[in-house]
Scaffold this motif. Structure first.
Motif, mmCIF file in Angstrom:
data_model
loop_
_atom_site.group_PDB
_atom_site.id
_atom_site.type_symbol
_atom_site.label_atom_id
_atom_site.label_comp_id
_atom_site.label_asym_id
_atom_site.label_seq_id
_atom_site.Cartn_x
_atom_site.Cartn_y
_atom_site.Cartn_z
ATOM 1 N N ARG A 177 67.966 -12.230 -71.143
ATOM 2 C CA ARG A 177 66.634 -12.375 -71.748
ATOM 3 C C ARG A 177 66.069 -11.017 -72.138
ATOM 4 O O ARG A 177 65.476 -10.865 -73.204
ATOM 5 N N LEU A 178 66.267 -10.028 -71.264
ATOM 6 C CA LEU A 178 65.805 -8.675 -71.564
ATOM 7 C C LEU A 178 66.516 -8.117 -72.792
ATOM 8 O O LEU A 178 65.890 -7.555 -73.686
ATOM 9 N N VAL A 179 67.828 -8.317 -72.844
ATOM 10 C CA VAL A 179 68.604 -7.857 -73.999
ATOM 11 C C VAL A 179 68.130 -8.562 -75.257
ATOM 12 O O VAL A 179 67.975 -7.937 -76.312
ATOM 13 N N ASP A 180 67.862 -9.864 -75.158
ATOM 14 C CA ASP A 180 67.374 -10.614 -76.313
ATOM 15 C C ASP A 180 66.040 -10.046 -76.808
ATOM 16 O O ASP A 180 65.837 -9.888 -78.009
ATOM 17 N N ARG A 181 65.148 -9.713 -75.867
ATOM 18 C CA ARG A 181 63.863 -9.116 -76.260
ATOM 19 C C ARG A 181 64.071 -7.750 -76.903
ATOM 20 O O ARG A 181 63.430 -7.425 -77.902
ATOM 21 N N LEU A 182 64.956 -6.948 -76.317
ATOM 22 C CA LEU A 182 65.237 -5.627 -76.894
ATOM 23 C C LEU A 182 65.831 -5.750 -78.295
ATOM 24 O O LEU A 182 65.473 -4.998 -79.199
ATOM 25 N N LEU A 183 66.722 -6.711 -78.467
ATOM 26 C CA LEU A 183 67.323 -6.922 -79.784
ATOM 27 C C LEU A 183 66.282 -7.377 -80.797
ATOM 28 O O LEU A 183 66.308 -6.952 -81.954
ATOM 29 N N ALA A 184 65.362 -8.226 -80.347
ATOM 30 C CA ALA A 184 64.293 -8.671 -81.247
ATOM 31 C C ALA A 184 63.427 -7.485 -81.672
ATOM 32 O O ALA A 184 63.051 -7.372 -82.842
ATOM 33 N N ARG A 185 63.143 -6.577 -80.737
ATOM 34 C CA ARG A 185 62.358 -5.386 -81.073
ATOM 35 C C ARG A 185 63.115 -4.482 -82.046
ATOM 36 O O ARG A 185 62.522 -3.929 -82.977
ATOM 37 N N ILE A 186 64.409 -4.352 -81.837
ATOM 38 C CA ILE A 186 65.227 -3.550 -82.744
ATOM 39 C C ILE A 186 65.209 -4.160 -84.146
ATOM 40 O O ILE A 186 65.059 -3.451 -85.142
ATOM 41 N N GLU A 187 65.349 -5.488 -84.212
ATOM 42 C CA GLU A 187 65.321 -6.166 -85.515
ATOM 43 C C GLU A 187 63.975 -5.993 -86.200
ATOM 44 O O GLU A 187 63.908 -5.766 -87.400
ATOM 45 N N GLU A 188 62.872 -6.100 -85.413
ATOM 46 C CA GLU A 188 61.533 -5.899 -85.988
ATOM 47 C C GLU A 188 61.388 -4.476 -86.516
ATOM 48 O O GLU A 188 60.860 -4.260 -87.607
ATOM 49 N N ARG A 189 61.838 -3.500 -85.740
ATOM 50 C CA ARG A 189 61.739 -2.105 -86.161
ATOM 51 C C ARG A 189 62.567 -1.856 -87.404
ATOM 52 O O ARG A 189 62.138 -1.195 -88.339
ATOM 53 N N ASP A 190 63.786 -2.414 -87.435
ATOM 54 C CA ASP A 190 64.656 -2.264 -88.619
ATOM 55 C C ASP A 190 64.027 -2.926 -89.839
ATOM 56 O O ASP A 190 64.131 -2.413 -90.966
ATOM 57 N N ALA A 191 63.368 -4.076 -89.616
ATOM 58 C CA ALA A 191 62.730 -4.773 -90.745
ATOM 59 C C ALA A 191 61.551 -3.976 -91.288
ATOM 60 O O ALA A 191 61.303 -3.960 -92.491
ATOM 61 N N ARG A 192 60.799 -3.325 -90.385
ATOM 62 C CA ARG A 192 59.675 -2.503 -90.802
ATOM 63 C C ARG A 192 60.115 -1.199 -91.424
ATOM 64 O O ARG A 192 59.456 -0.683 -92.309
ATOM 65 N N GLY A 193 61.248 -0.652 -90.894
ATOM 66 C CA GLY A 193 61.723 0.695 -91.248
ATOM 67 C C GLY A 193 62.039 0.951 -92.628
ATOM 68 O O GLY A 193 61.836 1.861 -93.286
#
Length: 193
Positions: A177-193
């Motif tokens: 679950r923690l990894v899933d949350r971290l991956l979601a944050r990475i995807e959000e950051r990449d989408a914003r980036g």
């Protein structure tokens, strides 16, 4: 400590400790540490044999992961593999943390070594991380068993073994679950980036 495992260890000694540690290793290490507390085996040599066996086993399974990756036996398409690529980034970003966690989660050590072998982490870095990891693991588990004697054997051969396995599964679920949350944050950051 008695029974077939004690007789096996008394007969084959450090070779049995090394061989048992090539796999998961807790049971054989605990039994060997208890025997060393009783004067049957040398505690320093038990520590050395268990750590070395675990390290060699991890190197072998890491190499198996590398072989699988080189032969492209793992499919590279689909949603699962897109998520696996993000997990791979996490492993490559924090290899020491991942390896320490995998070392202490019952039943995941060998699977984890194969999985890390699928990443870009170099063999040399893996070998160094695991060398330290295996020596700490053998000292910690062996030391606890040496100090607690037969109590440790009861824990890991009785009902505590099931609690340990269930707890490990719970930790794995929380980590996923923690990894899933971290991956979601990475995807959000990449989408914003």
């Amino acid at each position: 400590i008695g029974g077939p495992l004690a007789a096996f260890l008394a007969r084959y000694g450090l070779v049995a400790v090394f061989g048992g540690s090539l796999l998961e290793g807790e049971g054989i290490l605990i039994a060997a540490a208890i025997l060393s507390e009783q004067g049957v085996l040398d505690p320093a040599l038990v520590w050395l044999a268990a750590a070395t066996g675990a390290w060699v086993g991890h190197l072998f399974w890491f190499a198996m992961g590398r072989a699988i990756r080189a032969r492209r036996l793992v499919p590279t398409t689909g949603r699962f593999w897109a998520r696996a690529a993000k997990v791979k980034q996490l492993v490559e970003a924090r290899p020491a943390t991942v390896l320490v966690l995998l070392q202490y989660l019952y039943g995941l050590r060998l699977v984890g070594a194969v999985a890390v072998g699928l990443t870009e982490l170099s063999f040399a870095r893996f070998a160094v991380y695991e060398l330290v990891n295996c020596f700490v693991w053998a000292g910690l588990i062996g030391g606890i068993a040496f100090l607690l004697g037969g109590v440790a054997a009861e824990f890991f051969h009785g009902w505590f073994k099931w609690i340990w396995m269930i707890s490990s599964a719970g930790v794995v679920i929380l980590l996923l679950r923690l990894v899933d949350r971290l991956l979601a944050r990475i995807e959000e950051r990449d989408a914003r980036g």
